[in-house]
Every structure is written in structure tokens, then in C-alpha cells.
Design a protein around this motif. Structure first.
Motif, PDB file in Angstrom:
ATOM      1  N   ARG A   1     -30.735 -76.528  14.407  1.00 30.47           N
ATOM      2  CA  ARG A   1     -31.036 -76.042  12.964  1.00 30.47           C
ATOM      3  C   ARG A   1     -32.862 -76.314  12.798  1.00 30.47           C
ATOM      4  O   ARG A   1     -33.234 -75.789  11.760  1.00 30.47           O
TER       5      ARG A   1
ATOM      6  N   GLU B   1     -34.641 -79.037  12.254  1.00 35.94           N
ATOM      7  CA  GLU B   1     -34.747 -80.232  11.444  1.00 35.94           C
ATOM      8  C   GLU B   1     -35.477 -81.111  12.430  1.00 35.94           C
ATOM      9  O   GLU B   1     -35.529 -81.399  13.749  1.00 35.94           O
TER      10      GLU B   1
ATOM     11  N   TYR C   1     -36.373 -81.829   6.794  1.00 38.53           N
ATOM     12  CA  TYR C   1     -34.973 -81.865   6.743  1.00 38.53           C
ATOM     13  C   TYR C   1     -34.334 -81.269   5.693  1.00 38.53           C
ATOM     14  O   TYR C   1     -34.786 -80.591   4.908  1.00 38.53           O
ATOM     15  N   SER C   2     -33.010 -81.002   5.859  1.00 41.61           N
ATOM     16  CA  SER C   2     -32.153 -80.008   4.994  1.00 41.61           C
ATOM     17  C   SER C   2     -31.698 -80.663   3.754  1.00 41.61           C
ATOM     18  O   SER C   2     -32.124 -82.032   3.614  1.00 41.61           O
TER      19      SER C   2
ATOM     20  N   GLN D   1     -26.204 -79.039  -1.903  1.00 37.71           N
ATOM     21  CA  GLN D   1     -25.575 -77.942  -1.303  1.00 37.71           C
ATOM     22  C   GLN D   1     -24.377 -77.288  -2.102  1.00 37.71           C
ATOM     23  O   GLN D   1     -24.361 -76.107  -2.292  1.00 37.71           O
TER      24      GLN D   1
ATOM     25  N   THR E   1     -29.784 -69.784  -1.550  1.00 35.77           N
ATOM     26  CA  THR E   1     -29.969 -71.107  -0.420  1.00 35.77           C
ATOM     27  C   THR E   1     -31.129 -71.910  -0.730  1.00 35.77           C
ATOM     28  O   THR E   1     -32.165 -71.295  -0.983  1.00 35.77           O
TER      29      THR E   1
ATOM     30  N   ASP F   1     -34.147 -74.339   0.437  1.00 32.26           N
ATOM     31  CA  ASP F   1     -34.945 -74.403   1.505  1.00 32.26           C
ATOM     32  C   ASP F   1     -35.295 -75.737   2.255  1.00 32.26           C
ATOM     33  O   ASP F   1     -34.921 -76.705   1.111  1.00 32.26           O
ATOM     34  N   ASN F   2     -35.223 -76.036   3.398  1.00 33.96           N
ATOM     35  CA  ASN F   2     -35.695 -77.385   3.933  1.00 33.96           C
ATOM     36  C   ASN F   2     -36.813 -77.794   3.277  1.00 33.96           C
ATOM     37  O   ASN F   2     -37.769 -77.166   3.094  1.00 33.96           O
TER      38      ASN F   2
END
Length: 700
Positions: free
Chosen positions: A451, A453, A474-475, A481, A500, A502-503
């Protein structure tokens, strides 16, 4: 055994007084118990025929997991100092400055900026973290004799903390122990008796440490459980629609009587209707094995944790077709009751190699590892067949199939794969360090596959100067979420109904200086932090991404003594590049400071060591975050400004052999600069009170 029996008797009596309401009888009983048992202090140490102490602080040492995972164990003696004993922020497991709801045990969040360095899936319900034990940082013991202690702190307004610990060595290389903790507080809002429970929290910890006779294997193991229950009151309910009167109350210019205020979440008789409950369980194992001396050591860390959060409200009041409490924007599933449950399980396995090498006058350290994290998250909510409508004339919707029954729990499994298999994440990371006299350099990195991160940290030190670079991406948390409850619902996962999130990406550049000049100790640091796409909770209580943010932080501390007078002053100045606009997601007081001055000396032929002094906490005004009890999150608000205020405490502390005690008057200056203050919008802090504490250590 007789000493252990007497120690358990003391703890039993203290727990008995702790369970009583904070009235005069319980205080008198507690003090009587302590006075009658004080002679036991004389037998807290073993002496030989020459009255030389055999066992004590110099034969009892603490070992941390961080040292074991560096393979450079340097035991330190147990803390017997008085400096932290009267300071309430050291009574719990997080000593950082926090925004809370005014009482011990209530929801909290860090007051100052803290850069998140944890990557990957994480639950994101952290308002009770301050009260739970962190299994990776607990103290393990190396004792020549059984070591036990208890610490008890009590406030006249009903706040109390109790900690009982026992550890002993079984032969030379094996040590076991256990800890019991209990934190409580009573209501100060809407409770004229001051005896009704607000918070009850318990922690239980069992731990053991093993070291092989040839020193090649080291093993650390612990099991922890935590149970937390906090009554949610929803804050003070405004009795006047006058904006002028409301402003006066907010700024403490009108005398506040918190006990006579009305709150949002209560019955007509004043009873509680809503509460948050949290259960945590953890099993933690860390062990190392030297393959080729200290140059090559294999290590493995296993961590299993579960967390269950439950919010319920058994008496939702509706006015005009919608909930009366402003913190409930909707009732999606049940018009009269709420019962939202989130259950989270996580298993982490970390496997790697580490080593240390001494070459001439330099030290080289390294560690490389791979980690797998598996999680599951399940949400449940109380729902019913609904015949009413919401404020817009629509029937509240149900998530999942509608079941023709009333008051049943519906559940959804989230973040689980086919066949309910756990979702796995793979991390790769490592760190390296080089130390040579006054020069040192350290690097650290971690990456989440696939992913993207990441975490990268680099630090260099030359004498008293240190520079650091920290880059993190980081997510959002799982709660950010996805949330499904009676009052809030959102879904920000990829390819789902909402957009969605964003990180978040953080770039932090810091410089630090630490220098001692005679009796003066100086510490100062400055940081520039650039934040892109920060995820925060907006004024509607839902998560969203922020635009680019910048922070400038300056922290300084100065400690010195003049004879037997000691001074300790520290402060943190934070400036946000965005100013104070309504859209600014970062709300931090510009100045947070703490100053302490005290006199210490030995008296009665050095039989007693004492301190007497004062401390002042100050923070500047700011628009603090509001709190949502149903989501357990702090969110943005723009209508309530917490005024700037000082809080002055005076204290007297004393140490007699292995017994430390203190008496403290908290918020002594009440009435001089306002008759009260708020810590969170419509949640008042406690008023002037007396606090008492004792710490008793046994070394046999």
C-alpha cells in the motif's frame, strides 16, 4: 510470609475505603488505617546483625523490553524520588498534557501535536488509551528479594487511583509478578451529592521474565486486561438563550456551581442514561536468542490484542421528531435506544535479526525485521422495526436486511476476507545506529507492502546538538474509514458509497539542544512540520481530509537550584501557519507551560526527607475540540472558545525510608482569575480540592 500477609492486609483495607463514597467517614477511616499500619514501614527492609541494609532500592532493578530488543540490557533502580509523586499527570500511564472532560477517567486526547508513526490498520478509538497498560513498555524486574509496592491517591471530590504490584525472583534467572490497578471518579456535574459514580477502571497485569544461565536467551511475557466504564453526560445544558450570559459562563466570570447544572444525557430524576464501556485484552511475548554472540541475535515478538467498545443510551429524548441532544444528529436504527458495539482483534508477529558491536571506542547497532498484522473488525447495533420518522419525515434506514423483530442486534463483518479469514498486512523495517564519543547517528525505516505507507527517521547528534528528520505516510484509521451506528454512519473505503479518504503525509524537521552549566540544565527544541491531507473530524462529526497544514513548535525547559530551593520551568509555543480560521483542523493552545518551585531538605537527623512547594499550569485560549460520546471522537467546533487560565497547586511531600506521602491543594487560585474553567466545551474542570497520596515499597 508474615510481611506479605501484612502487605495484603493493607491493600485489602485500602481497597475497602476506596470503594466508599468520598465523605467524611471514608476519609477518617482511611487515615486511621494508615496511621495504625505505619509501624510496618520499619520492617520494610531486611538488616543483618550490624544493622546494615541488605535489600532495598539498590538491589531491585527494572528491565525494559526496548533494552532487550537492543541486546544491551542496562538495569536501572526503581524510582524512589518525590518529584513526580504529587503531580497528577504521572498517576496514570501517559504523562503528556491532555484535553479531557474535566474528571479523572474521562475521554482524553493529546493537547499538543504528536506525529503518528503507526502504519497500517488500526482501530482508531483511543480516548481511553491514557488509562490502559501498554504491554510493550511495562517494567520487568531483577530482584534479589521479593519486591512489592502500592500507591494510592485520593481527592476530596471523589477521584482516586490505586496500584498494587508484586514481583519476585524464582532462582536467579526467572522473575514473575502481577499488578492490579483501579481508577475511579465521581460526578461533579449535575450531582449535588458528589457520590454518584462517573468512571470505574481496572487493569490486571501478569508478567514474567526469563534469562538463560549462559545469557544467550532472554524471554519477556505478559498478559493484560482492562475494563473501563464512563458515564456520558453530554456536557452542560444551556439554561439561557442569552449569548451574553453564555459568554460570561464560558469565561468563568460567573460563579459556576457544577453540581447544580443540568446536563443533556440524564433522566428527569438526574440519573444517567448513557455510558461508554471498553474492554481490552492483550497477550505479549518478546524473546531473543544469540546466534553468534551479540553480533547476531534472532528475535521474535508476538502480540495479540482485542478491544471491544460499547456505547449505549437507554433514554433518547426526542423533540419535534428528532433527538433533543445536539450530539445526536440522527437516529438511523432505533428511535428510543442506542446500543453500538465494535469488536476488534489484532495479531502481530515480528521476526528479525539484531546485533551490537563494540569497535574501539564506537558502538554499532542494527535491527532488521518483517512483521505481519492480521485484524478483524465487527460492528453491531441495536435496531427495531420502525414506524416513526426522522426530522426530515423519512423512516430511519437499516444497514443490511430488515428483520421483522424489535430490539435486536444486527451485525456486519468488516475487513474480513472470504471464509472469515483475517486480513494480513506485511511490513518490512529496520534501524541502525553508530555512536562514537560525542557523535552519534541513527536511522530508522518501515514500509507497508503493497500500500505504500512508510516511515523514515534520521537523527544526528554532535555534543549537545541534535537534528532529526521524520517522514511518515499513513492511512486513515478503520473507524475513520467506516462507522455504523445509530447516530452516525459513514463509509470512506475504496470503491464504496462515499469518496475515499487520502493518506496523510507528514514531513517533520527538528533541532534539539541539551546543555548543563553548573546548576543550570537547559533543554530546547524547535520543529517545523508540514502536513498534507490530514484526516480529522469536521464540525458535522464525520472524518474528512484537510488541505496542507504547517506547524511551528518551540519547546524550552530550564531547571536549576539555589541552595535547597529548586526551580523547573517548561513551556511549548505552537504556531499554525493557517491562523485561526474556521476551517483550520488543528486546534492547539499557542502556549502551554508548567512552572514548579519547591524547597527540599532532610530533617529529624535525616530520618525524613521532605519537599514543600507550588506549581502553576497555564494554557492560552483556543477553540477546543468538542466531544462525541457515540463515536468516542473529538471533533471540530467554532462557537466555543476555552479561555486562557492558570491553575496553581501547593503541595507538601515527605519520604520516610520506603514510604512516600503527599498532601496537595489543587486549584488554589480559584476565584482570583475566574471561578472556574472549561477543559472541553461545556465540560468544566474540577474546582478547588485537597488531594492525598501514599506510595509504600517493600523490599523483602
Amino acid at each position: 510470609m508474615s510481611d506479605l500477609f501484612r502487605f495484603l492486609l493493607v491493600s485489602r483495607l485500602l481497597r475497602r475505603w476506596l470503594s466508599l463514597p468520598p465523605n467524611r467517614g471514608s476519609w477518617l477511616g482511611l487515615l486511621t488505617t494508615l496511621v495504625l499500619l505505619l509501624p510496618l514501614a520499619a520492617s520494610a527492609q531486611i538488616v543483618d546483625d550490624s544493622t546494615k541494609v541488605l535489600y532495598g532500592p539498590k538491589t531491585t532493578f527494572i528491565i525494559r523490553e526496548a533494552d532487550v530488543l537492543r541486546d544491551t540490557i542496562t538495569p536501572v533502580m526503581v524510582d524512589t524520588t518525590l518529584t513526580r509523586l504529587p503531580q497528577q499527570r504521572y498517576w496514570l500511564h501517559d504523562s503528556t498534557f491532555q484535553q479531557d472532560l474535566g474528571n479523572l477517567g474521562t475521554a482524553t486526547r493529546p493537547l499538543l501535536w504528536q506525529t503518528n508513526t503507526q502504519l497500517g490498520n488500526r482501530l482508531g478509538r483511543n480516548v481511553f488509551d491514557k488509562y490502559a497498560i501498554n504491554p510493550a513498555t511495562i517494567p520487568y524486574y531483577d530482584t534479589r528479594s521479593p519486591y512489592s509496592y502500592f500507591q494510592f491517591n485520593l481527592g476530596s471530590t471523589g477521584e482516586s487511583t490505586f496500584r498494587l504490584s508484586y514481583a519476585r525472583s524464582v532462582k536467579k534467572y526467572f522473575n514473575v509478578g502481577a499488578v492490579y490497578e483501579r481508577f475511579t471518579s465521581t460526578k461533579t456535574l449535575a450531582d449535588v451529592t458528589g457520590r454518584n459514580d462517573l468512571v470505574r477502571h481496572t487493569n490486571v497485569l501478569v508478567f514474567m521474565r526469563y534469562q538463560s544461565p549462559n545469557d544467550r536467551y532472554h524471554g519477556l511475557f505478559n498478559v493484560t486486561t482492562a475494563r473501563h466504564r464512563a458515564i456520558e453526560q453530554g456536557g452542560i445544558r444551556r439554561n439561557s438563550d442569552s449569548a451574553a450570559a453564555d459568554s460570561l459562563v464560558r469565561n468563568g466570570l460567573l460563579f459556576l456551581q457544577p453540581s447544580t447544572q443540568t446536563v443533556w444525557l440524564q433522566t428527569a430524576a438526574g440519573g444517567a442514561t448513557a455510558a461508554n464501556e471498553e474492554e481490552r485484552n492483550n497477550v505479549h511475548l518478546a524473546h531473543t536468542y544469540r546466534l553468534l554472540g551479540q553480533g547476531l541475535t534472532a528475535f521474535h515478538v508476538l502480540d495479540y490484542s482485542s478491544q471491544r467498545n460499547r456505547f449505549y443510551d437507554n433514554g433518547i429524548v426526542r423533540v419535534g421528531g428528532r433527538p433533543e441532544y445536539p450530539g445526536y444528529p440522527n437516529t438511523f436504527l432505533n428511535l428510543t435506544k442506542t446500543n453500538d458495539i465494535a469488536t476488534y482483534h489484532q495479531v502481530e508477529n515480528t521476526l528479525g535479526f539484531l546485533g551490537t558491536t563494540v569497535w574501539k571506542e564506537s558502538l554499532v547497532e542494527y535491527r532488521v525485521y518483517a512483521r505481519r498484522r492480521d485484524i478483524s473488525l465487527r460492528m453491531e447495533s441495536l435496531f427495531s422495526t420502525i414506524t416513526g420518522t426522522d426530522s426530515a419525515g423519512r423512516a430511519p434506514k437499516l444497514i443490511g436486511p430488515a428483520i421483522p423483530a424489535t430490539n435486536r442486534l444486527q451485525s456486519i463483518d468488516t475487513y474480513r476476507g472470504a471464509g472469515n479469514a483475517f486480513v494480513g498486512q506485511i511490513f518490512l523495517g529496520g534501524n541502525a545506529a553508530f555512536n562514537y564519543k560525542q557523535f552519534a547517528i541513527q536511522t530508522e525505516g518501515e514500509y507497508l507492502l503493497p500500500r505504500g505507507e512508510y516511515k523514515v527517521r534520521g537523527q544526528a547528534r554532535l555534543g549537545p546538538l541534535t537534528g532529526e528528520i521524520l517522514l511518515v505516510g499513513y492511512s486513515p484509521t478503520l473507524t475513520q474509514q467506516l462507522f455504523s451506528g445509530n447516530h452516525f454512519q459513514w463509509e470512506y473505503r475504496p470503491n464504496k458509497s462515499d469518496s475515499t479518504l487520502d493518506n496523510t503525509n507528514v514531513q517533520q524537521f527538528s533541532a534539539h539542544i541539551s546543555q548543563k552549566l553548573g546548576r543550570h540544565q537547559f533543554n530546547a527544541s524547535g520543529s517545523f512540520i508540514s502536513i498534507l491531507d490530514l484526516v480529522y473530524y469536521g464540525t458535522d462529526g464525520k472524518p474528512r481530509n484537510a488541505s496542507a497544514q504547517q506547524l511551528y513548535i518551540l519547546t524550552a525547559r530550564h531547571r536549576f537550584n539555589y541552595g535547597k530551593f529548586y526551580f523547573d520551568n517548561q513551556g511549548t509555543f505552537t504556531y499554525s501557519g493557517q491562523g485561526t480560521s474556521d476551517d483550520d483542523p488543528i486546534r492547539i493552545p499557542e502556549l502551554v507551560s508548567l512552572s514548579r518551585v519547591y524547597y527540599q531538605n532532610e530533617i529529624f537527623r535525616k530520618a525524613l526527607f521532605g519537599q514543600i512547594g507550588a506549581e502553576m499550569y497555564y494554557q492560552s485560549s483556543y477553540r477546543a475540540y468538542q466531544y462525541s460520546p457515540s463515536t468516542q471522537q473529538f471533533y471540530l467546533q467554532n462557537s466555543f472558545e476555552i479561555r486562557n487560565y492558570p491553575v496553581i497547586n501547593v503541595f507538601l511531600a515527605a519520604d520516610v525510608k520506603t514510604v512516600g506521602v503527599f498532601v496537595k491543594v489543587a486549584y488554589l487560585n480559584q476565584g482570583l482569575a475566574g471561578n472556574g474553567y472549561f477543559t472541553t466545551p461545556y465540560y468544566t474542570a474540577q474546582q478547588r480540592r485537597i488531594q492525598f497520596g501514599i506510595r509504600w515499597q517493600f523490599f523483602n
